[in-house]
Design a protein around this motif. Structure first.
Motif, mmCIF file in Angstrom:
data_model
loop_
_atom_site.group_PDB
_atom_site.id
_atom_site.type_symbol
_atom_site.label_atom_id
_atom_site.label_comp_id
_atom_site.label_asym_id
_atom_site.label_seq_id
_atom_site.Cartn_x
_atom_site.Cartn_y
_atom_site.Cartn_z
ATOM 1 N N LEU A 1 2.107 0.600 9.120
ATOM 2 C CA LEU A 1 2.422 1.280 7.868
ATOM 3 C C LEU A 1 3.645 2.184 7.959
ATOM 4 N N THR A 2 4.287 2.229 9.118
ATOM 5 C CA THR A 2 5.522 3.016 9.244
ATOM 6 C C THR A 2 6.760 2.131 9.150
ATOM 7 N N ALA A 3 6.574 0.836 8.937
ATOM 8 C CA ALA A 3 7.681 -0.109 9.064
ATOM 9 C C ALA A 3 8.652 -0.091 7.889
ATOM 10 N N ASP A 4 8.188 0.256 6.701
ATOM 11 C CA ASP A 4 9.030 0.162 5.503
ATOM 12 C C ASP A 4 9.563 1.540 5.127
ATOM 13 N N GLN A 5 10.845 1.769 5.391
ATOM 14 C CA GLN A 5 11.450 3.072 5.121
ATOM 15 C C GLN A 5 11.443 3.407 3.637
ATOM 16 N N ALA A 6 11.621 2.403 2.791
ATOM 17 C CA ALA A 6 11.644 2.655 1.350
ATOM 18 C C ALA A 6 10.295 3.191 0.875
ATOM 19 N N ILE A 7 9.205 2.580 1.350
ATOM 20 C CA ILE A 7 7.873 3.031 0.957
ATOM 21 C C ILE A 7 7.603 4.433 1.492
ATOM 22 N N LEU A 8 7.917 4.675 2.770
ATOM 23 C CA LEU A 8 7.661 5.981 3.366
ATOM 24 C C LEU A 8 8.417 7.093 2.639
ATOM 25 N N THR A 9 9.698 6.875 2.377
ATOM 26 C CA THR A 9 10.495 7.920 1.734
ATOM 27 C C THR A 9 10.110 8.093 0.272
ATOM 28 N N ALA A 10 9.753 7.007 -0.387
ATOM 29 C CA ALA A 10 9.324 7.121 -1.788
ATOM 30 C C ALA A 10 8.033 7.934 -1.885
ATOM 31 N N LEU A 11 7.054 7.605 -1.055
ATOM 32 C CA LEU A 11 5.791 8.325 -1.086
ATOM 33 C C LEU A 11 5.962 9.774 -0.640
ATOM 34 N N GLY A 12 6.756 9.984 0.411
ATOM 35 C CA GLY A 12 6.993 11.340 0.879
ATOM 36 C C GLY A 12 7.651 12.196 -0.193
ATOM 37 N N ASN A 13 8.575 11.622 -0.925
ATOM 38 C CA ASN A 13 9.294 12.348 -1.970
ATOM 39 C C ASN A 13 8.453 12.528 -3.234
ATOM 40 N N ASP A 14 7.712 11.488 -3.614
ATOM 41 C CA ASP A 14 7.026 11.488 -4.912
ATOM 42 C C ASP A 14 5.643 12.130 -4.882
ATOM 43 N N VAL A 15 4.901 11.937 -3.796
ATOM 44 C CA VAL A 15 3.524 12.446 -3.771
ATOM 45 C C VAL A 15 3.240 13.376 -2.596
ATOM 46 N N GLY A 16 4.146 13.461 -1.630
ATOM 47 C CA GLY A 16 3.942 14.349 -0.491
ATOM 48 C C GLY A 16 3.712 13.589 0.798
ATOM 49 N N PHE A 17 4.240 14.135 1.895
ATOM 50 C CA PHE A 17 4.198 13.420 3.162
ATOM 51 C C PHE A 17 2.778 13.206 3.659
ATOM 52 N N GLU A 18 1.856 14.105 3.324
ATOM 53 C CA GLU A 18 0.484 13.950 3.818
ATOM 54 C C GLU A 18 -0.184 12.685 3.287
ATOM 55 N N LEU A 19 0.386 12.088 2.235
ATOM 56 C CA LEU A 19 -0.242 10.917 1.617
ATOM 57 C C LEU A 19 0.483 9.606 1.914
ATOM 58 N N VAL A 20 1.475 9.634 2.817
ATOM 59 C CA VAL A 20 2.296 8.430 3.019
ATOM 60 C C VAL A 20 1.509 7.241 3.560
ATOM 61 N N PHE A 21 0.442 7.504 4.301
ATOM 62 C CA PHE A 21 -0.374 6.411 4.830
ATOM 63 C C PHE A 21 -1.609 6.152 3.961
ATOM 64 N N ALA A 22 -2.217 7.207 3.454
ATOM 65 C CA ALA A 22 -3.397 7.039 2.605
ATOM 66 C C ALA A 22 -3.065 6.208 1.366
ATOM 67 N N ARG A 23 -1.928 6.474 0.743
ATOM 68 C CA ARG A 23 -1.554 5.730 -0.461
ATOM 69 C C ARG A 23 -1.302 4.251 -0.158
#
Length: 226
Positions: free
Chosen positions: A112-134
């Motif tokens: 789940l760390t492989a896609d930079q677009a998903i990680l940065t989008a989730l980190g920016n939009d909903v918060g870094f604590e949710l990057v894997f849960a989402r």
């Protein structure tokens, strides 16, 4: 100007114990090479001893977790791995081991760390604590497997993801160092592998071997894709 302002090292610098020869007044190249070799040999010996003791302490856990993973793969389950920093690369390596094994059939596994677009989008939009849960909410289902790798065992984004994984009926595994951190006592972690060391380097080395042993256990049990 202080030593810190000028960039000069101080005797109390926290990393001096890792490479004591760096601040040495030794000017003899041969003596420095001897120090370098002794340092490398000491670290290798420490790593070997830790990996052996960790495998000995975790053997039954590896076998029981391997059996559960094999059962879930056979029933159509998929594996999702995740971690932060160096543990993110270890999680990618573990997922690749299952998905593109050196021997045997590939099994469905994603990092789940492989896609930079998903990680940065989730980190920016909903918060870094949710990057894997989402990501688990979007992709995972009951019967799947979640593996979180950490040295502390307490990273917030990992504990939140494991809570979501458990809620969704996934089998959850945590890799941790030190005393296991939050993973060790969490009801959201079905199996916790603890590498009992205070060194991040040695913890990650031992965790890498544990990951391989887990894959080997699954492979030996003849796991197949449903």
């Amino acid at each position: 100007m202080t030593a810190q302002d000028s960039g000069a090292k101080t005797p109390e610098e926290a990393t001096n114990f890792l490479y004591p020869f760096i601040d040495s007044e030794e000017h003899d190249p041969q003596a420095l090479l001897v120090d370098l070799a002794q340092s490398a040999q000491a670290k290798a010996a420490e790593s070997t001893a830790l990996r052996r003791s960790t495998l000995a302490a975790s053997g039954e856990l590896v076998e029981s977790a391997g059996a559960e993973l094999a059962r879930r793969f056979a029933a159509g389950g998929r594996l999702f791995t995740f971690g932060n920093g160096g543990s993110s690369t270890d999680s990618a390596t573990l997922a690749a081991l299952f998905a593109r094994p050196p021997v045997g059939d590939p099994l469905p596994a994603w990092c789940l760390t492989a896609d930079q677009a998903i990680l940065t989008a989730l980190g920016n939009d909903v918060g870094f604590e949710l990057v894997f849960a989402r990501q688990l909410i979007a992709r995972a289902k009951a019967g799947d497997i979640a593996v979180a790798l950490s040295t502390s065992g307490s990273s917030a984004d990992l504990t939140v993801a494991l809570r979501e994984a458990k809620r969704r009926g996934m089998y959850t595994i945590g890799f941790a160092g030190y005393d296991g951190g939050a993973f060790a006592t969490s009801p959201d972690v079905d199996t916790c592998f603890i590498v009992r060391s205070q060194s991040v380097h040695r913890i990650q080395e031992a965790q890498a071997l544990l990951g391989y042993q887990l894959w080997s256990s699954v492979h030996e049990k003849g796991a197949v894709v449903a």
